[in-house]
Design an enzyme around this catalytic site. Sequence first.
Site, PDB file in Angstrom:
ATOM      1  CG  HIS A  17      -1.929  -0.840   1.440  1.00 34.89           C
ATOM      2  ND1 HIS A  17      -2.018  -2.007   2.398  1.00 34.89           N
ATOM      3  CD2 HIS A  17      -2.970  -1.467   0.469  1.00 34.89           C
ATOM      4  CE1 HIS A  17      -3.086  -2.528   2.419  1.00 34.89           C
ATOM      5  NE2 HIS A  17      -3.658  -2.501   1.120  1.00 34.89           N
ATOM      6  CE  LYS A  41     -11.603  -7.757   1.272  1.00 34.04           C
ATOM      7  NZ  LYS A  41     -10.258  -7.094   0.727  1.00 34.04           N
ATOM      8  NE  ARG A  95      -2.221  -8.533  -4.113  1.00 37.07           N
ATOM      9  CZ  ARG A  95      -3.361  -8.100  -3.389  1.00 37.07           C
ATOM     10  NH1 ARG A  95      -3.016  -7.354  -2.140  1.00 37.07           N
ATOM     11  NH2 ARG A  95      -4.347  -8.353  -3.302  1.00 37.07           N
ATOM     12  CB  SER A 134      -4.089  -6.848   4.325  1.00 37.18           C
ATOM     13  OG  SER A 134      -3.686  -5.705   3.819  1.00 37.18           O
TER      14      SER A 134
HETATM   15  O1  PNS Z   1      -8.918  -3.153  -0.144  1.00 41.98           O
HETATM   16  P1  PNS Z   1     -10.267  -3.796  -0.670  1.00 41.98           P
HETATM   17  O2  PNS Z   1     -10.909  -4.602   0.453  1.00 41.98           O
HETATM   18  O3  PNS Z   1     -10.098  -4.390  -1.893  1.00 41.98           O
HETATM   19  O4  PNS Z   1     -11.099  -2.400  -1.033  1.00 41.98           O
HETATM   20  C1  PNS Z   1     -12.330  -2.580  -1.509  1.00 41.98           C
HETATM   21  C2  PNS Z   1     -12.997  -1.187  -1.454  1.00 41.98           C
HETATM   22  C3  PNS Z   1     -13.093  -0.601  -0.258  1.00 41.98           C
HETATM   23  C4  PNS Z   1     -12.497  -0.196  -2.419  1.00 41.98           C
HETATM   24  C5  PNS Z   1     -14.858  -1.189  -1.902  1.00 41.98           C
HETATM   25  O5  PNS Z   1     -15.177  -2.430  -1.128  1.00 41.98           O
HETATM   26  C6  PNS Z   1     -15.472  -0.086  -1.797  1.00 41.98           C
HETATM   27  O6  PNS Z   1     -15.496   0.827  -2.783  1.00 41.98           O
HETATM   28  N1  PNS Z   1     -16.393   0.081  -0.655  1.00 41.98           N
HETATM   29  C7  PNS Z   1     -17.211   1.055  -0.475  1.00 41.98           C
HETATM   30  C8  PNS Z   1     -18.562   0.850  -0.743  1.00 41.98           C
HETATM   31  C9  PNS Z   1     -18.799   0.901  -2.275  1.00 41.98           C
HETATM   32  O7  PNS Z   1     -18.786   1.880  -3.057  1.00 41.98           O
HETATM   33  N2  PNS Z   1     -19.234  -0.110  -2.989  1.00 41.98           N
HETATM   34  C10 PNS Z   1     -19.584  -0.416  -4.285  1.00 41.98           C
HETATM   35  C11 PNS Z   1     -18.029  -0.595  -5.163  1.00 41.98           C
HETATM   36  S1  PNS Z   1     -17.678  -2.301  -4.806  1.00 41.98           S
END
Ligand code: PNS
Length: 163
Positions: A17, A41, A95, A134
Site C-alpha cells: 500500500h 470483509k 498485484r 493484508s
Molecule cells: O482493499 P479492498 O478491500 O479490496 O477495497 C475494496 C473497496 C473498499 C475499494 C470497496 O469495497 C469499496 O469501494 N467499498 C465502499 C462501498 C462501495 O462503494 N461499494 C460499491 C463498489 S464495490
Amino acid sequence: MRCAVYPGSFDPVTFGHLDIIQRASKLADRIVIGIAAHSGKTPLFTVAERIDLLNDVLKDTTLPGKCEVVVEGFDTLLIHFMNKHKAQMVVRGVRQYSDFEYEAQMSALNAKLSNRDIETVFLAANPEYQSIASRFIKQVAQLGGDVSPFVPPQIVAALEKKS
Ligand code: PNS
C-alpha cells in the site's frame, strides 16, 4: 487541483500500500486515503485503529511527489466519498492479472453509479510487493510467523497485540 482517492480496507496497511501511495503522490496534488467501513470483509482492526495506524506509518514515509495526503474513514459508497472530496480519480494497486478482473468490474460499476466523470487509475504493484496481501499477513501473524518483511514496525506491533 488533482485530487485522488485511494480507497481500501487497509486491514492492515502493508509495504505494498505504501508503495502505491508513494507512486500516486506523483500523479495527484492531494490524496485522500479512504478506509472503507463497508468492503464486504470482516476486519481485524476497527476503522479508527486503521486510521491511527496509517497516520503513524505515514509519518515515516517519504513521498517523491509534492502532494498532501490525508487519511479518512468512510461508511458510504465510494462515489459519494469522492464527491465529498471533489476527487477526479480513484487509485487502485493491482498485484496479479487475476486481481484485474475484480478491479475492472468495480471501476465500471463506480463509473456507472457516478453522475460525473471519474477515472480509475491502476498502478501495477512493484514485483517486490506482489505477494503481499493484508489477508495473508494477518494469518501469518496469527500463526506466529515473521511479518516484518511485509509491514512497517508499527503494524508488526499492532498485529502482535491482536494475537
Ligand atoms: O482493499 P479492498 O478491500 O479490496 O477495497 C475494496 C473497496 C473498499 C475499494 C470497496 O469495497 C469499496 O469501494 N467499498 C465502499 C462501498 C462501495 O462503494 N461499494 C460499491 C463498489 S464495490
